[in-house]
Design an enzyme around this catalytic site. Sequence first.
Site, PDB file in Angstrom:
ATOM      1  N   GLY A   1       4.587  -6.259   6.391  1.00 45.04           N
ATOM      2  CA  GLY A   1       3.366  -5.464   6.347  1.00 45.04           C
ATOM      3  C   GLY A   1       3.401  -4.317   7.347  1.00 45.04           C
TER       4      GLY A   1
ATOM      5  N   GLY B   1       7.763   7.619   6.227  1.00 45.34           N
ATOM      6  CA  GLY B   1       8.926   8.350   5.725  1.00 45.34           C
ATOM      7  C   GLY B   1       8.806   8.744   4.273  1.00 45.34           C
TER       8      GLY B   1
ATOM      9  N   ARG C   1      11.167   0.987  -6.982  1.00 40.67           N
ATOM     10  CA  ARG C   1      10.834   1.708  -8.222  1.00 40.67           C
ATOM     11  C   ARG C   1      11.574   3.037  -8.376  1.00 40.67           C
ATOM     12  NH1 ARG C   1       4.587   1.997  -8.160  1.00 40.67           N
ATOM     13  NH2 ARG C   1       4.840   1.394  -5.989  1.00 40.67           N
TER      14      ARG C   1
ATOM     15  N   ALA D   1       9.747   3.570   7.858  1.00 42.39           N
ATOM     16  CA  ALA D   1      10.743   3.954   6.841  1.00 42.39           C
ATOM     17  C   ALA D   1      11.573   2.753   6.425  1.00 42.39           C
ATOM     18  CB  ALA D   1      11.641   5.061   7.388  1.00 42.39           C
TER      19      ALA D   1
HETATM   20  C1  UD1 Z   1      -1.310   1.275   3.102  1.00 34.96           C
HETATM   21  C2  UD1 Z   1      -2.638   0.969   3.799  1.00 34.96           C
HETATM   22  C3  UD1 Z   1      -3.785   1.423   2.913  1.00 34.96           C
HETATM   23  C4  UD1 Z   1      -3.642   2.902   2.616  1.00 34.96           C
HETATM   24  C5  UD1 Z   1      -2.286   3.172   1.992  1.00 34.96           C
HETATM   25  C6  UD1 Z   1      -2.054   4.638   1.793  1.00 34.96           C
HETATM   26  C7  UD1 Z   1      -2.191  -1.082   5.040  1.00 34.96           C
HETATM   27  C8  UD1 Z   1      -2.378  -2.539   5.111  1.00 34.96           C
HETATM   28  N1  UD1 Z   1      -2.716  -0.466   4.003  1.00 34.96           N
HETATM   29  O1  UD1 Z   1      -1.262   0.503   1.937  1.00 34.96           O
HETATM   30  O2  UD1 Z   1      -5.036   1.180   3.564  1.00 34.96           O
HETATM   31  O3  UD1 Z   1      -4.689   3.321   1.739  1.00 34.96           O
HETATM   32  O4  UD1 Z   1      -1.234   2.673   2.841  1.00 34.96           O
HETATM   33  O5  UD1 Z   1      -0.857   4.803   1.082  1.00 34.96           O
HETATM   34  O6  UD1 Z   1      -1.607  -0.484   5.925  1.00 34.96           O
HETATM   35  N2  UD1 Z   1       6.243  -0.314   5.351  1.00 34.96           N
HETATM   36  C9  UD1 Z   1       7.231  -0.727   6.211  1.00 34.96           C
HETATM   37  N3  UD1 Z   1       7.301  -2.039   6.555  1.00 34.96           N
HETATM   38  C10 UD1 Z   1       6.433  -2.960   6.057  1.00 34.96           C
HETATM   39  C11 UD1 Z   1       5.429  -2.522   5.177  1.00 34.96           C
HETATM   40  C12 UD1 Z   1       5.353  -1.201   4.853  1.00 34.96           C
HETATM   41  O7  UD1 Z   1       8.039   0.064   6.685  1.00 34.96           O
HETATM   42  O8  UD1 Z   1       6.559  -4.139   6.402  1.00 34.96           O
HETATM   43  C13 UD1 Z   1       6.166   1.082   4.972  1.00 34.96           C
HETATM   44  C14 UD1 Z   1       6.499   1.214   3.487  1.00 34.96           C
HETATM   45  O9  UD1 Z   1       7.862   1.513   3.319  1.00 34.96           O
HETATM   46  C15 UD1 Z   1       5.626   2.355   3.057  1.00 34.96           C
HETATM   47  C16 UD1 Z   1       4.431   2.307   4.002  1.00 34.96           C
HETATM   48  O10 UD1 Z   1       4.850   1.524   5.101  1.00 34.96           O
HETATM   49  O11 UD1 Z   1       6.266   3.566   3.268  1.00 34.96           O
HETATM   50  C17 UD1 Z   1       3.178   1.789   3.360  1.00 34.96           C
HETATM   51  O12 UD1 Z   1       3.347   0.452   3.035  1.00 34.96           O
HETATM   52  P1  UD1 Z   1       2.657  -0.254   1.812  1.00 34.96           P
HETATM   53  O13 UD1 Z   1       2.903  -1.681   1.913  1.00 34.96           O
HETATM   54  O14 UD1 Z   1       3.030   0.442   0.557  1.00 34.96           O
HETATM   55  O15 UD1 Z   1       1.127   0.003   2.120  1.00 34.96           O
HETATM   56  P2  UD1 Z   1       0.044   0.302   1.036  1.00 34.96           P
HETATM   57  O16 UD1 Z   1      -0.154  -0.870   0.193  1.00 34.96           O
HETATM   58  O17 UD1 Z   1       0.361   1.575   0.373  1.00 34.96           O
END
Ligand code: UD1
Length: 458
Positions: A84, A107, A17, A11
């Site tokens: 990530g 979240g 956006r 979260a």
């Molecule tokens: C991720 C998956 C992808 C999957 C998709 C589904 C990875 C590398 N990829 O991609 O395979 O199809 O979700 O939606 O995992 N977050 C954090 N801290 C971070 C990064 C992310 O808390 O450092 C949270 C974000 O707030 C978000 C979620 O994790 O809620 C997903 O992160 P995001 O970077 O959007 O991953 P996707 O590119 O969607």
Amino acid sequence: MTSPLSVIILAAGKGTRMQSAKPKVLQTLAGKSLLGHVLDTCHQLTVDDTIIVYGFGGEQVQDHIAHQYAHLPITWVAQTEQLGTGHAVKVTLSELPKDGQSLILYGDVPLVSCQTLATLQAANTDGMSMLTLTVNNPFGLGRIKRDQAGNIEAIVEQKDATSDEQQIQEINSGIYCVDNALLHKFLPKLSNDNAQQEYYLTDIVKMAVADGITIAAIEPEHTFEIEGVNNRQQLASLERTWQGKLVADLQEAGVQFADPTRVDIRGTLSAGQDVFVDVGVVFEGNCTLGDNVYIEAGCIIKNAQIGNACHIKPYCVIDKATVGAGVDIGPFAHLRPETILSDNSKVGNFVEIKKSTIGHGSKVNHLSYIGDATIGTGVNVGAGVITCNYDGVNKSQTIIEDNAFIGSNSSLVAPVTIGDTATVAAGSVITKDVDANALAFGRARQTQKDDFQRPTKK
Ligand code: UD1
Ligand code: CA
């Protein structure tokens, strides 16, 4: 015996956006925060630890949870830089038990079902299970790579995928159940050597496969279970999808909606058979409707129990009230918290009732305020009657015993008791108790000037 279960909820995202001062996970869907949905769902399972990874707006998120989910012990882990999904889970390792398994949730993916999570947990027999789905438009999502035998071998992100890999339609939901031992083993080894220079959680899949682990994949029953929220359009569309699901379930249980797209259920609604709900009705919190309840347009019903065959006319606001069977309410009635309406009572238009009990068959039909009152059975409260329950400092009680008759436009100055079968003359201000069977007047006697000449214009 199943091994201990931790839940890790990511979260940390700002949700740029959304264009909001609030962190994304505090935006609401069906009246509840996105994060609240996830917490409520996973806590239908037996959860041993709940770890929330926070970043942007962490204080707001913690405040919200402290207020609304005080009963849940939460372990908070800060992720100051968003490097990530893999990094986000890695920062929890200092808090994560060495044994047991973890559900990894988000979240901003609010609608995953408890049943899906239970199935995912049960599918984790060899160290790791994941939720995947085959979709028509996989663009932007991680793709599931399977070997000749159909076993999962890796996940490739959109930005790292070859054009062949981009054809794959099975996508990664991002939701997994993983043995904690594997998280402790693999996460420290992640690298960010990829197109986005992020630490990908998805890389633990190929590490697990290299260790000889067979990864189980299950599909959710509904696509919306894995849908995330990144902007207001997605939030609104997920809200509609969710409302559609709630309405469909109620239709199956025998509820008729005048228009299934023009009702909102912000909480849980359970209803008996042959209930009718007209357009523009909003239910909030926990509401229960008996059989044959008829609700007309524009009513707002919150945390209320409504008995069989009640008729709620248009534009009523009902909050924390308990209503018996065969009660007529409204139009334009306002029932405030701790109102109890007994069977076959009637509350008419422009009547406000607060913290009061209305007895069996009693009527308060027009333009009244009844607060802190106990009204017996068979009472008639005339139009415009007010219980004067507040002296500016204290609230006092009004008691109206069985079969009393309160004439229109009377003020009952509490504390006061109107006895059994007593009558209060219309327009009275009643400051003293009225005995049973008595008639009380509390107004100036009418006088008359005969042959009165109206003034004429000068
Ligand atoms: C991720 C998956 C992808 C999957 C998709 C589904 C990875 C590398 N990829 O991609 O395979 O199809 O979700 O939606 O995992 N977050 C954090 N801290 C971070 C990064 C992310 O808390 O450092 C949270 C974000 O707030 C978000 C979620 O994790 O809620 C997903 O992160 P995001 O970077 O959007 O991953 P996707 O590119 O969607
Ligand atoms: Ca995403």
